[in-house]
Design a protein around this motif. Sequence first.
Motif, short mmCIF file in Angstrom:
data_model
loop_
_atom_site.label_atom_id
_atom_site.label_comp_id
_atom_site.label_asym_id
_atom_site.label_seq_id
_atom_site.Cartn_x
_atom_site.Cartn_y
_atom_site.Cartn_z
N SER A 12 0.84 -1.20 0.00
CA SER A 12 0.00 0.00 0.00
C SER A 12 0.87 1.25 0.00
CB SER A 12 -0.92 0.03 1.23
OG SER A 12 -1.76 -1.09 1.26
N GLU A 17 -3.58 0.15 -3.18
CA GLU A 17 -3.02 -1.12 -2.70
C GLU A 17 -3.14 -2.16 -3.81
OE1 GLU A 17 -3.62 -2.76 1.37
OE2 GLU A 17 -4.61 -4.42 0.30
N HIS A 18 -2.08 -2.92 -4.02
CA HIS A 18 -2.09 -4.01 -4.99
C HIS A 18 -1.30 -5.20 -4.44
CE1 HIS A 18 -3.99 -1.91 -8.34
NE2 HIS A 18 -3.24 -0.85 -8.05
N ARG A 19 -1.64 -6.38 -4.92
CA ARG A 19 -0.86 -7.57 -4.60
C ARG A 19 0.42 -7.56 -5.43
NH1 ARG A 19 -5.17 -11.66 -6.51
NH2 ARG A 19 -3.64 -13.27 -5.98
N PRO A 58 4.01 -6.79 -9.65
CA PRO A 58 2.75 -6.29 -9.09
C PRO A 58 1.56 -6.60 -10.00
CG PRO A 58 4.05 -4.49 -9.99
CD PRO A 58 4.90 -5.71 -10.09
N MET A 60 -1.65 -5.24 -11.18
CA MET A 60 -2.28 -3.92 -11.20
C MET A 60 -3.72 -3.95 -11.66
SD MET A 60 1.03 -1.86 -12.57
CE MET A 60 1.41 -3.21 -13.68
N PHE A 61 -4.11 -4.99 -12.38
CA PHE A 61 -5.51 -5.17 -12.76
C PHE A 61 -5.70 -6.62 -13.20
CE2 PHE A 61 -3.09 -2.95 -16.09
CZ PHE A 61 -3.11 -3.87 -17.13
N GLU A 81 -6.50 5.20 -11.46
CA GLU A 81 -5.07 5.03 -11.23
C GLU A 81 -4.24 5.27 -12.49
OE1 GLU A 81 -5.63 1.66 -7.72
OE2 GLU A 81 -4.38 1.24 -9.46
N ILE A 93 -0.90 6.09 -10.19
CA ILE A 93 -0.24 4.87 -9.75
C ILE A 93 1.28 4.98 -9.83
CG2 ILE A 93 -0.15 3.66 -11.98
CD1 ILE A 93 -1.04 1.12 -10.45
#
Length: 259
Positions: A12, A17-19, A58, A60-61, A81, A93
């Motif tokens: 984050s 926040e993203h995985r 990451p 992102m989508f 983002e 982003i």
Amino acid sequence: MSATGFSEFAFSEGNIEHRVFRTGGGPGVVILHELPGMTDACSAFAEEVAREFTVYLPLMFGKPGDYAPLRSLVRLCIGREFRLFAHGGGSPIADWMRALCRKVHLECGGPGVGVIGMCLTGNFALSLMADPSVLAPVASQPSLPLGLSRRSREALAVTQAEMDAAIARAQSGVTLLGLRFSDDRLCPRERFATLRQAFGPAFAQIEIDSSTGNRWGIRPGAHSVLTDDFVDESGHPTREARDAVLAFLRERLRSSPTL
């Protein structure tokens, strides 16, 4: 994408926040997936880079393993983002990505980190080049801003502050590596001309012939140098481009002083 061999954490920064998936060892390299999503081809490329480096990937989508360009594009257009059509404005982003790069540098050490952006994330290699943590920025087929006008084709989709900082980094010795297919309309030749004018010898470019009748049989609409249009054959120009990216990362991240 198979999660085998990858660890996962949530990162984050601000209200984003993203995985993030991580694998490998050694100096850190952040790989930013392209529009179709975190596809199997993207995962395969990440695993190749992870033979020598610690890769941070990451999400992102979309979902890992998805190949959904139209669904992802709709989500990006609705979301806040990414700014897909802004000529001179960066995307929110980018700040999240810069924070991730600093985290990667702190965790992996070394002189700095590498960043590989592709397609809609290709321009972020330029945005992130402005951060002192980034020593090896790679922009593969940077496709923002979208649009058919000459102004769009020449634009870089970064803020003036990011551009000024990136040029200052270039003057201090940081090189930007760019990749594209010669007839790619999503990453037009005018965009690389802008980069050559802005960075001079600090912009190292690889352009692969995709014109009609080219000797390799590369399709005219070829776009993804390191993933979907990559051919893992000795002597193939996409294989040579990938090897050049790996050599660039080695040179900058394993033997360079901090700039």
